[in-house]
Design an enzyme around this catalytic site. Structure first.
Site, PDB file in Angstrom:
ATOM      1  CB  ALA A 172      -0.932  -0.027   1.201  1.00  0.00           C
ATOM      2  CG  HIS A 173      -1.109   5.087   0.434  1.00  0.00           C
ATOM      3  ND1 HIS A 173      -2.018   6.092   0.201  1.00  0.00           N
ATOM      4  CD2 HIS A 173      -1.509   4.481   1.571  1.00  0.00           C
ATOM      5  CE1 HIS A 173      -2.909   6.088   1.170  1.00  0.00           C
ATOM      6  NE2 HIS A 173      -2.625   5.131   2.015  1.00  0.00           N
TER       7      HIS A 173
END
Lengths: 348, 348, 348
Positions: free
Chosen positions: B240-241
């Protein structure tokens, strides 16, 4: 949902069902018991739907002999109504046939072998030495690598990737975005870094297999990864290198099988299951969704491991206790002994 | 599996192994101990395979000094036979080299910079301001977004997507269907609806990284998502980011790391692991497959959480008890107290 | 990260914030509290960041009224700073606009309907009867199947697949590699083999929906799979056939929902969650990551099930005890009875 037009009797004959009631009624499409309209063919496979059956607006219903008395319309009686329904749906709603031939933008290597009845879609790429069987279908943007084989009647949906040197059996389907033949995950330690182990095996997919959207089946390290006939893999399933999946096994969405594991025939694996590497699962094993399988399973049967969801405050209290479960067990043992001793002393 | 032709002694020299036995025997391909034929080079890295070693039809075997006496053929002696095997496999089976240049259907923006030794495949798209390094390979249908960089010798397999403004380091590999630089999952509440938070960071992938088939690495919200050198991500891994994955960490299939978590160097994460967001995992942590990591881990070591699969009726009984585990613990406590009191009274 | 240039006061007005401090300061990009430079606009939404707020080198900060006194620079005061930040980021960093029209390599069927303001990228394929709304964007290599509809302002990122007969609502986004409308996983038993059940429903995706990279949403068996307005699905989420996901529900990465389940409105589902088929989840339910949901949830609230990771030797001991949890409970019950009896006898 318009389909083809059949008389109930012709359809029953084709399906091997007995037709009870108006044999001339026309059916034109499949539908649910509750949602059907004129021309609709529904099915009923369980007592739970008898009320819906009794009120169905369908023109005909596929049902078991036991449900026939509750069916207000033409009944197509079958021992396996869901199977008969599946076949009826295929007859009433045949896939539109695709013209054979290559789209002008398909890139086919000069030394690839394409059966003249196959269909190669726009922007598809077929590399050298590959072969595509009769009636096979390679959709838009699909990729068939060097030396790979796609069997007769097989179907590669848009944007699928079949890497070099792999085989897809007759009538098998790769759904959109599936990748077959990517490298297995093999690395050798070299101090703190990892050296790639060339993945030199292939993937052999049998006949009548389905591989779901965005699923991945990795090529073997030395020998082949094997998916036997009739296997059905749902979307986002992952099959690691050197795995063998036995015939007619079905695996639901997002489950994964780690390297070198052998899964038996006719297994049923739920969704989100993780099966560790280098183990064997017997034939006829059913595994519930979200189960972790960390050891071989030698007996057919049903297996599970997920903890059930509960309200968060309760879960938090219980999860903390789990971290001491062995301690608590030992305290229970000790207490049993103390009580036994006290009891003994009382007796004496 | 035909490869190139080497004498055992030349190969040993190249691998830094001692060659014991007939130094002139030819090896032409790698093989398993049991399945090898003439010209086959196998390896043996564990006592468990000594029986297979003693009976191997291979022409030569890479093994430890301790296994050498059991080796009936030419031995290439190594402290790390699996690593030597990995390198031997690369030497015996080099990847076919690809002609440099752009396929005539590749779409390369006028202001993209392509090294003349790079290879751009059919229907690949390279947008403006992107740069592709020496010897890099962009396969069929791959996409390189505006301003992104692909390092020297890197390889984007078919149908990979590298979104705008991301960097792939030298010698790194994106396997088929991998997506690097898609938006992170960031939304701000606005009553019952969610407002998108623009994802303005990028992804920086180091050197010698592998990102598996259909894996996803999201771009950062403001700063970059970072995958350090030597990281290996298996198929369908999700990063994920704002995550940082430390150098030489390996993550097996279908595992996911939620936003803003930092994973240390040289970690090993099994398959189907979920690591929550905003935590830190120390260097050298190993996490077993199917584990849920919900808190930071500050010490190197091995961690696990999955419940083992068991037969369904037993699982059902136990899982129900789990929902009351804290209650049962409190009853154990109370019972311990009662027994202690009774015992005390007996003593008095 | 260069953006457009605003005065603090103009931006505050646009965002509906009060502007406190130098109203003429210019902001040109968003940044973190700690990492901002001149022209940077940061946000502060929690007490935990007050120290960073007090020292921020940003030119302006979006913050709550309560944090305003600690803000050393121009403050844009908002009740919901994260939401105001999201909007500010969109204003300061607008997506580069794309020229309308079709790339010369886009293949659009003669009977597809393309709004003149839509943009169709290179190697995209739009089949017959499909329609693409005003301002919609179909990126490189995306596929829109026969008869499907893409609403106004919707965006299909590179290599997405929208299968035949599906609908994407206005302003919705399919991230790279997402597949919408692949066949549901439906098979009828026929002895040991499985017969495919044709999947004749479609997928209806509402407005303002996001579907993450390499996510999959399967078409319904007979009726449609439905994703209501405002739903946000993260990367690698899987939605099986006949599922309905209620409006404004968000589902994090790698979670999956099995067939025919209905998920309520405004639910929040963590990552790596598995929700079984044929159940109902109420509105407003939050499910922690890695939870297995095997039964309907009828009350809003928070639910969880994952076991916490622990050091492997402890986990092993505890996991083994779990396999006998019901036995141990019964032994606790028996012991309670014994002690009660002993106590009673003592009293007598």
């Amino acid at each position: 949902l318009a389909g083809t037009d059949w008389s109930a009797t012709a359809l029953a004959q084709r399906l091997g069902c007995e037709c009870v009631g108006d044999a001339h009624v026309r059916v034109t499409h499949v539908a649910t018991l509750a949602g059907a309209g004129p021309g609709g063919l529904a099915f009923c496979a369980s007592d739970a739907y008898r009320e819906q059956l009794a009120a169905t607006p369908a023109s005909a219903v596929i049902c078991r002999a036991a449900d026939r008395p509750y069916c207000p319309v033409t009944a197509l009686v079958s021992d396996n109504p869901y199977l008969a329904y599946a076949r009826a749906a295929g007859l009433l709603h045949p896939e539109p046939s695709l013209a054979a031939g290559r789209h002008e933008t398909a890139l086919v290597a000069a030394d690839a072998t394409i059966d003249p009845t196959a269909s190669i879609g726009p922007y598809a790429v077929v590399e050298g030495g590959a072969s595509i069987g009769a009636g096979a279908r390679i959709d838009a943007g699909a990729f068939v690598g060097r030396g790979s084989h796609v069997g007769a009647g097989a179907h590669l949906h848009p944007r699928t990737v079949l890497a070099v040197g792999c085989r897809i059996g007759a009538s098998s389907v790769l759904h959109a975005g599936a990748v077959v033949g990517s490298d297995g995950f093999g690395f050798a330690r070299d101090g703190e870094r990892w050296e790639k182990v060339p993945q030199l095996g292939g993937v052999v997919v049998g006949e009548d297999v389905e591989i779901g959207a965005n699923a991945t089946v990795d090529r073997g390290a030395l020998e082949d990864t094997v998916i036997e006939d009739g296997v059905k893999l749902d979307d986002q399933v992952h099959i690691a290198h050197n795995v063998r999946v036995g015939a007619h096994t079905v695996i639901a969405g997002q489950s994964g099988i780690a390297g070198s594991t052998t899964l038996g025939r006719c297994c049923q694996v739920g969704g989100h299951v993780a099966i560790t590497g280098h183990i064997r699962i017997a034939d006829g094993v059913a595994i519930y969704g979200m189960t972790a399988v960390t050891n071989s399973i030698t007996q057919a049967g049903q297996y599970a491991s997920p903890m059930p969801a509960q309200e968060v405050s309760g879960w938090r209290r219980n999860a903390v206790r789990f971290l001491k479960l062995d301690d608590h067990y030992r305290r229970l043992l000790a207490l049993e002994k103390t009580v036994r001793d006290m009891h003994q002393r009382d007796e004496d």
